[in-house]
Scaffold this motif. Structure first.
Motif, PDB file in Angstrom:
ATOM      1  N   TYR A   1       0.817  -1.211   0.000  1.00 30.96           N
ATOM      2  CA  TYR A   1       0.000   0.000   0.000  1.00 30.96           C
ATOM      3  C   TYR A   1       0.853   1.264   0.000  1.00 30.96           C
ATOM      4  CZ  TYR A   1      -3.669   3.329   1.169  1.00 30.96           C
ATOM      5  OH  TYR A   1      -4.537   4.392   1.148  1.00 30.96           O
ATOM      6  N   THR A   2       2.156   1.129   0.268  1.00 29.17           N
ATOM      7  CA  THR A   2       3.062   2.281   0.325  1.00 29.17           C
ATOM      8  C   THR A   2       2.531   3.364   1.265  1.00 29.17           C
ATOM      9  OG1 THR A   2       2.050   3.308  -1.629  1.00 29.17           O
ATOM     10  CG2 THR A   2       3.920   1.851  -2.016  1.00 29.17           C
ATOM     11  N   ALA A   3       2.137   2.937   2.469  1.00 32.42           N
ATOM     12  CA  ALA A   3       1.438   3.829   3.392  1.00 32.42           C
ATOM     13  C   ALA A   3       2.242   5.068   3.764  1.00 32.42           C
ATOM     14  CB  ALA A   3       1.043   3.059   4.647  1.00 32.42           C
TER      15      ALA A   3
ATOM     16  N   THR B   1       1.038   8.720   2.424  1.00 33.89           N
ATOM     17  CA  THR B   1       0.525   9.723   3.362  1.00 33.89           C
ATOM     18  C   THR B   1       1.261  11.044   3.215  1.00 33.89           C
ATOM     19  OG1 THR B   1      -0.119   8.015   4.953  1.00 33.89           O
ATOM     20  CG2 THR B   1       0.160  10.248   5.788  1.00 33.89           C
ATOM     21  N   LYS B   2       2.593  10.980   3.136  1.00 38.26           N
ATOM     22  CA  LYS B   2       3.378  12.209   3.033  1.00 38.26           C
ATOM     23  C   LYS B   2       3.155  12.924   1.702  1.00 38.26           C
ATOM     24  CE  LYS B   2       6.976  11.093   6.371  1.00 38.26           C
ATOM     25  NZ  LYS B   2       8.431  10.967   6.634  1.00 38.26           N
TER      26      LYS B   2
ATOM     27  N   ASP C   1      -6.154  13.413  -1.682  1.00 40.34           N
ATOM     28  CA  ASP C   1      -6.522  12.229  -0.904  1.00 40.34           C
ATOM     29  C   ASP C   1      -5.539  11.096  -1.197  1.00 40.34           C
ATOM     30  OD1 ASP C   1      -8.128   9.573  -0.443  1.00 40.34           O
ATOM     31  OD2 ASP C   1      -9.236  11.143   0.621  1.00 40.34           O
ATOM     32  N   PRO C   2      -5.113  10.339  -0.180  1.00 44.18           N
ATOM     33  CA  PRO C   2      -4.163   9.241  -0.415  1.00 44.18           C
ATOM     34  C   PRO C   2      -4.664   8.206  -1.414  1.00 44.18           C
ATOM     35  CG  PRO C   2      -4.332   9.717   1.937  1.00 44.18           C
ATOM     36  CD  PRO C   2      -5.397  10.523   1.257  1.00 44.18           C
ATOM     37  N   THR C   3      -5.981   8.049  -1.530  1.00 45.37           N
ATOM     38  CA  THR C   3      -6.524   7.053  -2.462  1.00 45.37           C
ATOM     39  C   THR C   3      -6.430   7.496  -3.923  1.00 45.37           C
ATOM     40  OG1 THR C   3      -8.777   7.956  -2.294  1.00 45.37           O
ATOM     41  CG2 THR C   3      -8.141   6.237  -0.715  1.00 45.37           C
TER      42      THR C   3
ATOM     43  N   ALA D   1      13.438   2.376  -2.199  1.00 43.71           N
ATOM     44  CA  ALA D   1      12.909   3.469  -3.018  1.00 43.71           C
ATOM     45  C   ALA D   1      11.837   4.239  -2.259  1.00 43.71           C
ATOM     46  CB  ALA D   1      12.344   2.918  -4.319  1.00 43.71           C
ATOM     47  N   LEU D   2      10.931   3.523  -1.634  1.00 36.54           N
ATOM     48  CA  LEU D   2       9.850   4.177  -0.900  1.00 36.54           C
ATOM     49  C   LEU D   2      10.393   4.988   0.276  1.00 36.54           C
ATOM     50  CD1 LEU D   2       7.310   1.206  -0.858  1.00 36.54           C
ATOM     51  CD2 LEU D   2       7.252   3.231  -2.325  1.00 36.54           C
TER      52      LEU D   2
END
Length: 363
Positions: free
Chosen positions: A65-67, A71-72, A80-82, A258-259
């Motif tokens: 999900y790369t949360a 988020t950042k 929106d994150p979605t 990377a993330l």
């Protein structure tokens, strides 16, 4: 093997010469790679510090999900994150979009001189390509795009600023086009070089995604953020489109490092702005050099310039190679008579101009 027949008509991506290869071939000690539009200032020092002190847990799969970054990035862009989709560089995003939308019976509209992966993926998917010549000044012919599009158009590619010309379409021109483009066609606004734009009148197109249901905006960490080796791109569009595209996206397509480093780089906006400021100053030097020597140059809003050469583009590249500069031939880009040069540091550009002076003696 039963390969797709179209593959016999295609060629794989041809990378430019490596620094090591050029040093070995020409017996040079100092070689400058100004062919791939990389950030000559590197990446934020905070990225190197993170890699030295905090990178671990290599045995674990990345967060699908790369949360953290999601988020950042959502906070940074006020979205929106979605509404975010991540990819393994912009190249994979082009592949994801093509796999999801292009097939036999559909068509896709693009400029004749633009990022070649649009056409490459369209061929593989069996879609009809409707290629519109760029205008004399290097801009996309958006009116021509509208004439080429119809009810079977699945994707319209708008590279802004455009690679390889560097041209920037105004926000007004793009919005006027979006108002008139077929609503059933996905308009892909490829903004890999967005951070380098210094035109004060340019709007942030991410703010338009709620106004245009058929719009998706691509960005990347490869260019201005200097993270090309980590291969991390992203796109912003409405959440329904993201949900559909996630069915095509491979799981774990972004690696953990990377993330993590993208989060670090995103926080160091001072570094990025310093890079953009230096790039703008050096970009102006190229314009001045071209004017001084009566050379055509496209109006770039990127970290590269497309500049005229007095001999065949391949020959010009060879001469510059002999002087320790790797640049991109316009013969490969659809712009014969020109070479594309990544804007380097002040010293790199000063030395490049001296090498270019040698070219001018070949007129």
């Amino acid at each position: 093997m039963n390969w797709k027949p179209v593959l016999s008509t295609m060629k794989p991506y041809a990378p430019g010469r490596s620094i090591t290869e050029v040093k070995r071939t020409y017996g040079l000690q100092d070689v400058n790679k100004l062919a791939s539009n990389e950030n000559p200032y590197g990446s934020s020092p905070a990225v190197a510090e993170y890699l030295r002190s905090k990178a671990d847990q290599f045995e674990m799969y990345p967060d699908v999900y790369t949360a953290g970054l999601r988020t950042k990035l959502a906070e940074f862009h006020q979205i929106d994150p979605t509404e975010i989709l991540f990819s393994n560089g912009s190249d994979e995003m082009v592949t994801i979009l093509s796999r999801a939308l292009l097939q036999s019976g559909t068509n896709t509209v693009m400029a004749d001189v633009t990022f070649p992966q649009y056409a490459h993926n369209a061929k593989i998917e069996g879609a009809e390509m409707r290629v519109v010549p760029i205008l004399e000044n290097g801009d996309h012919d958006l009116e021509g795009f509208l004439r080429a599009a119809d009810e079977d158009t699945a994707i319209i590619w708008v590279c802004n600023p455009n690679n390889p010309t560097g041209n920037l379409l105004s926000s007004k021109a793009v919005k006027d086009f979006l108002d008139r483009a077929p609503k059933t066609a996905l308009v892909v606004l490829d903004e890999a070089y967005f951070e380098f734009v210094t035109n004060p009148n340019q709007e942030d197109s991410l703010k338009w995604i709620h106004d245009y249901d058929n719009l998706i905006v691509m960005r990347t960490f490869s260019k201005a953020y200097g993270l090309a080796s980590f291969r991390l791109g992203y796109a912003v569009t409405n959440k329904d489109h993201v949900a559909a595209l996630n069915k095509v996206r491979n799981p774990f397509n972004n690696n953990s490092l990377a993330l993590a480093v993208a989060e670090v780089a995103l926080e160091d906006q001072q570094f990025l702005q310093n890079c953009v400021s230096k790039n703008d100053m050096e970009r102006k030097r190229y314009v001045e050099y071209a004017k001084k020597n009566t050379l055509a140059i496209y109006p770039s809003e990127t970290n590269f310039v497309l500049i005229e050469v007095p001999v065949d583009a391949d020959e010009a590249c060879e001469v510059l190679l002999q002087h320790g500069f790797i640049v991109r031939s316009g013969n490969l880009l659809g712009t014969p008579g020109f070479v594309r040069i990544t804007i380097g540091t002040e010293q790199q550009n000063t030395d490049l101009f001296k090498a270019f002076d040698v070219l001018l003696t070949l007129k």
